[in-house]
Design an enzyme around this catalytic site. Structure first.
Site, PDB file in Angstrom:
ATOM      1  N   HIS A 148       6.332 -40.111  22.762  1.00  0.00           N
ATOM      2  CA  HIS A 148       6.234 -41.167  21.692  1.00  0.00           C
ATOM      3  C   HIS A 148       5.239 -40.505  20.412  1.00  0.00           C
ATOM      4  O   HIS A 148       3.909 -40.223  20.927  1.00  0.00           O
ATOM      5  CB  HIS A 148       5.067 -41.989  22.477  1.00  0.00           C
ATOM      6  CG  HIS A 148       6.096 -42.685  23.201  1.00  0.00           C
ATOM      7  ND1 HIS A 148       6.951 -43.376  23.101  1.00  0.00           N
ATOM      8  CD2 HIS A 148       6.682 -42.741  24.791  1.00  0.00           C
ATOM      9  CE1 HIS A 148       7.337 -44.427  24.298  1.00  0.00           C
ATOM     10  NE2 HIS A 148       7.519 -43.837  25.032  1.00  0.00           N
ATOM     11  N   GLU A 169       4.005 -41.645  18.278  1.00  0.00           N
ATOM     12  CA  GLU A 169       3.218 -42.980  17.462  1.00  0.00           C
ATOM     13  C   GLU A 169       1.961 -43.372  18.080  1.00  0.00           C
ATOM     14  O   GLU A 169       0.971 -44.046  18.119  1.00  0.00           O
ATOM     15  CB  GLU A 169       4.293 -44.084  17.573  1.00  0.00           C
ATOM     16  CG  GLU A 169       4.346 -45.355  18.899  1.00  0.00           C
ATOM     17  CD  GLU A 169       5.411 -44.178  19.567  1.00  0.00           C
ATOM     18  OE1 GLU A 169       5.856 -43.096  18.951  1.00  0.00           O
ATOM     19  OE2 GLU A 169       5.303 -45.047  20.528  1.00  0.00           O
TER      20      GLU A 169
END
Ligand code: XMP
Length: 511
Positions: free
Chosen positions: A170, A172
């Protein structure tokens, strides 16, 4: 509005909004679309410069898992798949996703092939944030592996020629080192973004749009003094000036001096500003009432009545403006029944106000963007950085019946707490902090005398979504300074406690 757009297709992942915020932080406008609504026609119509697939809780190979037409890869639009989105890309293009022999969760050492544009100029080894039980077990044709971990052979893959990229981790999430740089590289290095999403641009185009829509019509706004309604007022004021009327219902339960501060903040703006001082009315309605829900209900209803009465004096308006923001309208890709949260700043739309249409000029913005817009428009930091404040205000921070004396005690004590946190810079690190006047009294000693006074509770939480929250780890010496000052400066408080419950099981507010 003329700006480039990235489409984030949501497959029910927990970080969908975080991805969107990261993209916006890169100066690129994006929208989150549930996968069910991402038909090829709608993608073509929106004409995004890039597409990002989010994660999701399912396994791509199961029947009825969230999916998308594989035509999406034929549009010539760059795609970045994240986690479930990465597996979906592999699966749809003829590769394989299956249950991993070892699942990975949390910080994971990862090795990168830095010849990939995504990892260009970044270290060849770094920590990523993983959260998966499935993995890509076979590459689709034309792809190459660009990252791996000890147990995940395809932590990233790409087909640069077709502009298709996928990461199992991930990027983000803050725990992924350089994650934002990787997203930035996808947006600028692959999608050709120019960074045309700035709050200056937004303000300009939005003002032009409002002018066009409103014409010479009249707009009414319920101003609560909170960040969203204040920025909404500022934007409308720049766009249409005195065609805007703001009604600020002061129920008397704002924090110390806050009612005056809100009025002061709009003094020099070109708007019709109506402040209704309704404290006496609210106090009379609440006399003898101590049940939390009854207090809330009375305040909510009375608020609407006062607003309506004031609005009637103005007569017919063309538009009712609301400070709705993007998180209030994002529809999640998870679950079959789409739930859109409806949100009204004044706790319900007035029934008897005559208007044609609602306008919501902030509906594309995240909270941090609303704050940035407020600053761009020239609102003071004090207003722009205001922490969330419940509609019923201090009325639900006095346990039991509200009296004038209790209200004054709480206002003063709460002010000292805020002042101390601001002095040590904790005010911007803690999501919400306030004082609560418990109406419990206990014995104390001050000077040579016995006291029998109220106990005050201090509450401070950190949270991203206000659905769950942790209590803030305020250093003891800061808490001590708050306690000493409050007991010395505010009469009728002789004991201070700090609330160390998380939410759940407690809520943030006490009532
Ligand atoms: P709770 O107490 O439910 O609060 O954990 C979550 C967040 O919502 C705010 N809150 C309100 N906001 N009207 C509002 O506009 C309300 O009636 C209300 N009640 C709670 C609370 O301050 C926290 O930020």
């Amino acid at each position: 509005m003329q700006h480039q757009m990235v489409m984030i297709i949501d497959f029910g992942g927990q970080y969908n909004q975080l991805i969107a915020r990261r993209v916006r932080e890169c100066g690129v406008y994006c929208e989150v679309i549930p996968y069910r609504k991402a038909s090829i026609e709608s993608i073509k119509e929106k004409n995004p410069v890039g597409i990002i697939f989010t994660g999701g809780p399912n396994s791509v190979y199961l029947e009825n898992s969230p999916g998308i037409s594989k035509e999406v890869f034929e549009l010539g639009i760059p795609v970045l798949g994240i986690c479930y989105g990465a597996q979906l890309m592999a699966y749809l293009l003829g590769g394989k996703a299956s249950t991993a022999p070892t699942s990975e969760y949390g910080k994971t050492d990862t090795e990168f092939d830095c010849s990939s544009v995504l990892f260009d100029d970044l270290p060849a080894r770094a920590v990523t944030w993983m959260s998966h039980t499935d993995y890509i077990s076979q590459l689709p044709e034309g792809f190459r592996v660009t990252a791996h971990t000890a147990v995940c052979p395809v932590a990233a893959m790409e087909n640069a020629e077709r502009k298709l990229y996928a990461v199992q981790f991930h990027p983000e999430v803050n725990h992924t080192e350089n994650g934002s740089r990787m997203l930035h590289s996808f947006l600028y290095g692959v999608c050709g973004c120019t960074g045309d999403w700035t709050m200056e641009n937004y303000a300009q185009t939005s003002i032009a749009r409002i002018r066009e829509k409103v014409g010479d019509g009249r707009v009414l706004l319920a101003l609560s003094g909170g960040v969203d309604s204040s920025v909404c007022a500022a934007l409308l004021s720049k766009a249409i000036g005195s065609q805007l009327t703001c009604i600020f219902v002061d129920h008397g339960f704002m924090r110390k001096n806050e009612g005056d501060e809100v009025e002061e903040a709009f003094k020099d703006w070109n708007v019709n500003f109506v402040r209704v001082n309704a404290k006496d009315l609210f106090m009379s309605k609440l006399s003898g009432v101590s049940a939390p829900e009854t207090k809330r209900k009375i305040i909510g209803e009375e608020f609407i009545r006062v607003f309506e009465a004031e609005a009637k004096k103005i007569g017919k308006v063309d538009f009712l403006a609301q400070g709705t923001i993007y998180p209030d309208i994002i529809e999640s890709g998870a679950g079959d029944a789409a739930v859109i949260k409806s949100h009204h700043n004044v706790g319900g739309l007035p029934d008897h106000v005559d208007f044609k249409e609602i306008i919501e000029p902030l509906r594309l913005l995240f909270k941090d963007e609303v704050r940035a817009l407020g600053t761009t428009l020239g609102l003071s930091d004090k207003l722009v950085w205001r922490q969330p404040f419940p509609g019923p205000g201090l009325a639900i921070r006095i346990i039991g019946e509200i009296t004038d004396e209790r209200l004054e005690i709480l206002k003063d004590a709460d002010w000292v707490f805020r002042d101390e946190l601001a002095k040590c810079g904790l005010d911007r690190q803690i999501s919400q902090y306030f004082a609560v006047l418990t109406t419990m009294r206990s014995v104390g000693v001050m000077g040579d005398g016995r006291t029998y006074d109220y106990t005050l509770a201090l509450r401070a939480v950190t949270t991203t979504d206000f659905m769950t929250a942790d209590f803030a780890r305020i250093p003891y010496d800061v808490l001590e300074r708050c306690a000493v000052r409050i007991v010395n400066e505010v009469k009728h408080i002789n004991r201070i406690v700090y609330d160390i419950t998380t939410k759940p099981p407690a809520t943030i507010e006490w009532e």
